[in-house]
Design a protein around this motif. Structure first.
Motif, PDB file in Angstrom:
ATOM      1  N   ASN A 165     -11.068 -62.455  72.155  1.00  0.00           N
ATOM      2  CA  ASN A 165     -12.461 -62.437  72.592  1.00  0.00           C
ATOM      3  C   ASN A 165     -12.637 -61.939  74.020  1.00  0.00           C
ATOM      4  OD1 ASN A 165     -13.515 -63.306  70.181  1.00  0.00           O
ATOM      5  ND2 ASN A 165     -13.323 -65.460  70.694  1.00  0.00           N
ATOM      6  N   ASP A 166     -11.578 -62.005  74.816  1.00  0.00           N
ATOM      7  CA  ASP A 166     -11.711 -61.535  76.188  1.00  0.00           C
ATOM      8  C   ASP A 166     -11.896 -60.023  76.239  1.00  0.00           C
ATOM      9  OD1 ASP A 166     -11.445 -64.070  77.172  1.00  0.00           O
ATOM     10  OD2 ASP A 166      -9.270 -63.929  77.446  1.00  0.00           O
ATOM     11  N   VAL A 167     -11.389 -59.334  75.221  1.00  0.00           N
ATOM     12  CA  VAL A 167     -11.450 -57.877  75.214  1.00  0.00           C
ATOM     13  C   VAL A 167     -12.621 -57.370  74.389  1.00  0.00           C
ATOM     14  CG1 VAL A 167     -10.224 -55.764  74.576  1.00  0.00           C
ATOM     15  CG2 VAL A 167      -8.984 -57.689  75.594  1.00  0.00           C
ATOM     16  N   GLY A 182     -16.923 -53.123  76.211  1.00  0.00           N
ATOM     17  CA  GLY A 182     -17.606 -52.761  77.459  1.00  0.00           C
ATOM     18  C   GLY A 182     -18.388 -53.927  78.022  1.00  0.00           C
ATOM     19  N   TYR A 183     -19.442 -54.316  77.340  1.00  0.00           N
ATOM     20  CA  TYR A 183     -20.237 -55.493  77.683  1.00  0.00           C
ATOM     21  C   TYR A 183     -20.521 -56.256  76.398  1.00  0.00           C
ATOM     22  CZ  TYR A 183     -21.256 -53.164  82.158  1.00  0.00           C
ATOM     23  OH  TYR A 183     -21.165 -52.549  83.385  1.00  0.00           O
ATOM     24  N   GLU A 184     -20.559 -57.573  76.508  1.00  0.00           N
ATOM     25  CA  GLU A 184     -20.906 -58.377  75.343  1.00  0.00           C
ATOM     26  C   GLU A 184     -22.422 -58.499  75.234  1.00  0.00           C
ATOM     27  OE1 GLU A 184     -20.282 -62.840  73.387  1.00  0.00           O
ATOM     28  OE2 GLU A 184     -19.454 -62.379  75.365  1.00  0.00           O
ATOM     29  N   GLN A 196     -20.663 -58.946  83.972  1.00  0.00           N
ATOM     30  CA  GLN A 196     -19.447 -59.379  83.282  1.00  0.00           C
ATOM     31  C   GLN A 196     -18.945 -58.236  82.403  1.00  0.00           C
ATOM     32  OE1 GLN A 196     -17.961 -62.399  83.874  1.00  0.00           O
ATOM     33  NE2 GLN A 196     -16.253 -61.570  82.704  1.00  0.00           N
ATOM     34  N   LEU A 197     -18.140 -57.354  82.999  1.00  0.00           N
ATOM     35  CA  LEU A 197     -17.588 -56.225  82.266  1.00  0.00           C
ATOM     36  C   LEU A 197     -16.353 -56.675  81.497  1.00  0.00           C
ATOM     37  CD1 LEU A 197     -17.909 -53.119  81.851  1.00  0.00           C
ATOM     38  CD2 LEU A 197     -16.254 -52.836  83.722  1.00  0.00           C
ATOM     39  N   LEU A 198     -16.330 -56.363  80.190  1.00  0.00           N
ATOM     40  CA  LEU A 198     -15.166 -56.719  79.379  1.00  0.00           C
ATOM     41  C   LEU A 198     -13.999 -55.790  79.716  1.00  0.00           C
ATOM     42  CD1 LEU A 198     -16.871 -57.244  75.894  1.00  0.00           C
ATOM     43  CD2 LEU A 198     -16.025 -59.023  77.422  1.00  0.00           C
TER      44      LEU A 198
END
Length: 674
Positions: A165-167, A182-184, A196-198
């Motif tokens: 989930n972090d990626v 990229g972004y959630e 919060q950039l993935l």
């Protein structure tokens, strides 16, 4: 003797089958006339109506042609969209007679169900070919945007097994599986956390797609956010507009693995169904991106053009060129550019960036019937279409006192469940002929999938004859009407449908969620819920004059609708109750409490608001007394609901016009022809 006896038995059996088929065909003839105004004839012609052989029964054009073609040359086959019948024209009368004789009573296997075909001769077939709709402004579909090899590479780049989930911020929602790069995208706020950039960015496999988009000038800036959705057959996504403040203008969606039909709707009610072929790229800009909603109806079959069904474009309603397409697993890659400035688009009414910073006031209370109809359309009808699947998943167990009422009906009684939802009461008593109706087409479709007879209509105008029902039930429905006049009209419509001596059970939400020192289950917090503390949760709201006492809401000082806090006492009679659309529906049965709010599950999702008028003690009885020829047999309080049982005391000629004296078309035709 044995041979003669056997022949006699066979003849008798055949005669019985012929008589049964003839009875069914007569019923079908009457039903076609009542439902659609289609006149059948007793003499042979080249044209036949094919009952139960329509797209609405899950019969494709190819499957039906395969059967019909065995009797002769088929000149034309008309299959109106979503109807349970079709029309065939043969080259000769003899071919049509052969079809009616040899195929009548023929059974087909369609989508796991057995249907029986019946045929009636018709002289002419009138059908309307709707004008060709245009694509919404700013929408374009690029056919074969990627090659089969590129499609394979993109699909193989996805890892649905590991939950990193972090990626990828992977989620399993109720209607689909989702990955974000990229972004959630945060469904609870319908926005992204721009700070919060993935890690990892977009997959490398996407480079070939994005480079082509830049080269073709589809976009002038490279996207930095990707949402991947995987849809199994029967899954979809609710209609929505991508949040203006979250993303820039152009939005791209690549369809991989399978084609689908996407529905676009303008705020003024215009709608367009667009076929998205496999490996095509959907481009939304300008008006289409900012103003039109887009969504995918959850179903396993799509109505598509029979000719050119793999080409992108608008799906028309021409019955000469429609068939069914079985859905398969589809994966969409949706590319967007995150916006870091406020949106200044040309559609401020739909733009969150151009709305006032403070919370806007709730919608005004209706001052006319037109206002009321508009309010209910937005905060009742549209909401139930959005939440139908989740709502159905929370409705399992019958309420005991409703079940007792139904079990008191005589065998063979005709029951109408007005506002039947997912049909949980329609199959409760096998000895009762139960029919349901609901304003939500999605819910009546769920009823049909469960094998129940249900049709779509407004509870204020049910297309059934007067004095035909032995009993009616209206469970948690009338509180969705936003004026006293409309609530009384809903009760009058139930009484109109009842035979003299027939009974109706009505239940509505109660203002008093604490009664006789007992709190309703609606107020009782469960361990699974996460309800914010509220001041004085158990306090009873101040007494109010209800509509049955003749005092208007505006006179009470309330001019707009407030949003209710779930699992708390009601602070006013007219309010909006949130429904939290969850990603997963619990498998545990619905509690016996009538009043539930959809806060069931850990996965956050969109919040929809449903209009309610909660009833004071005595108000429901007062409304019923405004209806003539009705006796209130009993009234009671049941877990946060006020309930009454009514009896129709006299037969009164209905003032309804003859144009409404029709039976509903799709479900009852199937019932008569089985």
């Amino acid at each position: 003797m044995a041979a003669n006896c056997g022949g006699s038995v066979e003849t008798v059996k055949k005669n019985k089958e012929d008589k049964k088929r003839l009875r069914k065909e007569i019923k079908v003839s009457h039903t076609l006339l009542r439902h659609e105004g289609i006149n059948t004839v007793s003499f042979p012609t080249k044209k036949l109506a094919v009952a139960n052989g329509g797209l609405g029964n899950g019969v494709s054009r190819e499957q039906l042609l395969d059967v019909l073609g065995r009797c002769g040359h088929v000149e034309a086959l008309l299959m109106p969209p979503n109807k349970p019948y079709a029309f065939v024209t043969y080259g000769t009368v003899e071919d049509a007679r052969r079809c009616q004789t040899s195929l009548g009573g023929r059974q087909l296997q369609c989508q796991g169900q057995t249907i029986t075909l019946y045929f009636c001769f018709v002289e002419k077939v009138d059908y309307n070919v709707c004008s060709s709709a245009e694509l919404p402004p700013g929408l374009r579909v690029w056919e074969d945007f990627v090659t089969p090899e590129e499609e394979t590479g993109l699909l193989e780049s996805l890892d649905w097994v590991s939950l990193d989930n972090d990626v990828t911020a992977q989620k399993s929602l109720k209607h689909r599986k989702v990955k974000h790069y990229g972004y959630e995208f945060l469904y609870e706020t319908n926005n992204v956390d721009k700070d919060q950039l993935l890690p990892g960015g977009l997959p490398d496999a996407c480079d070939i797609v994005l480079e082509k988009c830049l080269k073709e000038n589809i976009m002038n800036i490279k996207p930095d956010q990707l949402t991947v959705n995987q849809y199994q057959p029967g899954q979809g996504i609710p209609p929505h507009v991508d949040t203006h403040s979250a993303f820039e203008d152009t939005i791209l969606s690549l369809s991989l693995g399978a084609k689908t039909v996407m529905d676009f709707r303008h705020p003024d009610g215009r709608s367009v169904a667009v076929l998205l072929p496999r490996r095509s790229l959907l481009v939304m800009k300008g008006e289409c991106r900012y103003l039109w909603t887009h969504g995918i109806t959850p179903r396993k079959l799509d109505v598509v053009p029979a000719v050119g069904g793999e080409r992108p474009g608008v799906v028309t309603c021409d019955p000469r060129d429609l068939t069914l397409s079985q859905r398969d697993t589809r994966t969409s890659f949706t590319f967007r550019k995150v916006r870091h400035t406020t949106c200044d688009c040309a559609y401020p009414s739909a733009c969150d960036s151009q709305q006032p910073l403070q919370d806007p006031p709730g919608p005004p209370l209706p001052r006319s019937d037109m206002d009321a109809a508009h309010l209910e359309s937005r905060f009742v009808h549209a909401v139930y279409e959005e939440i139908a699947g989740h709502f159905s998943g929370t409705r399992h167990s019958p309420w005991p006192r409703v079940a007792a009422f139904l079990r008191s009906l005589a065998p063979g009684a005709l029951l109408l469940d007005a506002g039947c939802g997912n049909g949980k009461y329609l199959g409760l008593c096998p000895g009762v002929f139960a029919v349901g109706c609901d304003r939500s087409q999605s819910l009546t479709q769920i009823c049909g999938e469960r094998g129940f007879q249900a049709f779509t209509c407004d509870a204020l105008d049910v297309p059934l004859r007067s004095d035909m029902c032995d009993a009616c039930i209206s469970i948690a429905v009338i509180h969705h009407f936003s004026t006293q006049v409309r609530r009384v009209s809903a009760i009058k419509e139930l009484i109109r449908l009842l035979k003299p001596g027939g009974r109706a059970l009505i239940s509505v939400w109660a203002l008093e969620q604490e009664y006789n020192k007992q709190r309703s289950k609606y107020l009782k917090k469960t361990k699974e819920e996460n309800v914010c503390p509220v001041k004085d949760r158990t306090a009873t709201p101040p007494p109010q004059e209800h509509a049955g006492k003749g005092l208007s809401l505006v006179q009470n000082g309330q001019t707009t609708l407030s949003v209710h806090t779930n699992r708390t006492t009601f602070s006013s009679q007219d309010l909006l109750v949130p429904w939290h659309l969850k990603g997963a529906t619990p498998k545990s049965p619905e509690p016996l409490a009538h009043l539930t709010d959809g806060v069931t599950g850990p996965t956050p999702g969109p919040i929809f608001h449903r209009y309610y008028h909660v009833f004071c003690e005595g108000e429901l009885e007062d409304l019923c007394r405004k209806v003539e020829n009705v006796t209130v047999q009993s009234s009671y309080y049941d877990q946060g609901n006020w309930c009454v049982i009514l009896e129709k005391t006299d037969a009164v000629a209905s003032m309804r016009g003859s144009e409404n004296e029709l039976l509903p078309s799709d479900p009852l035709m199937t019932a008569m022809a089985k």
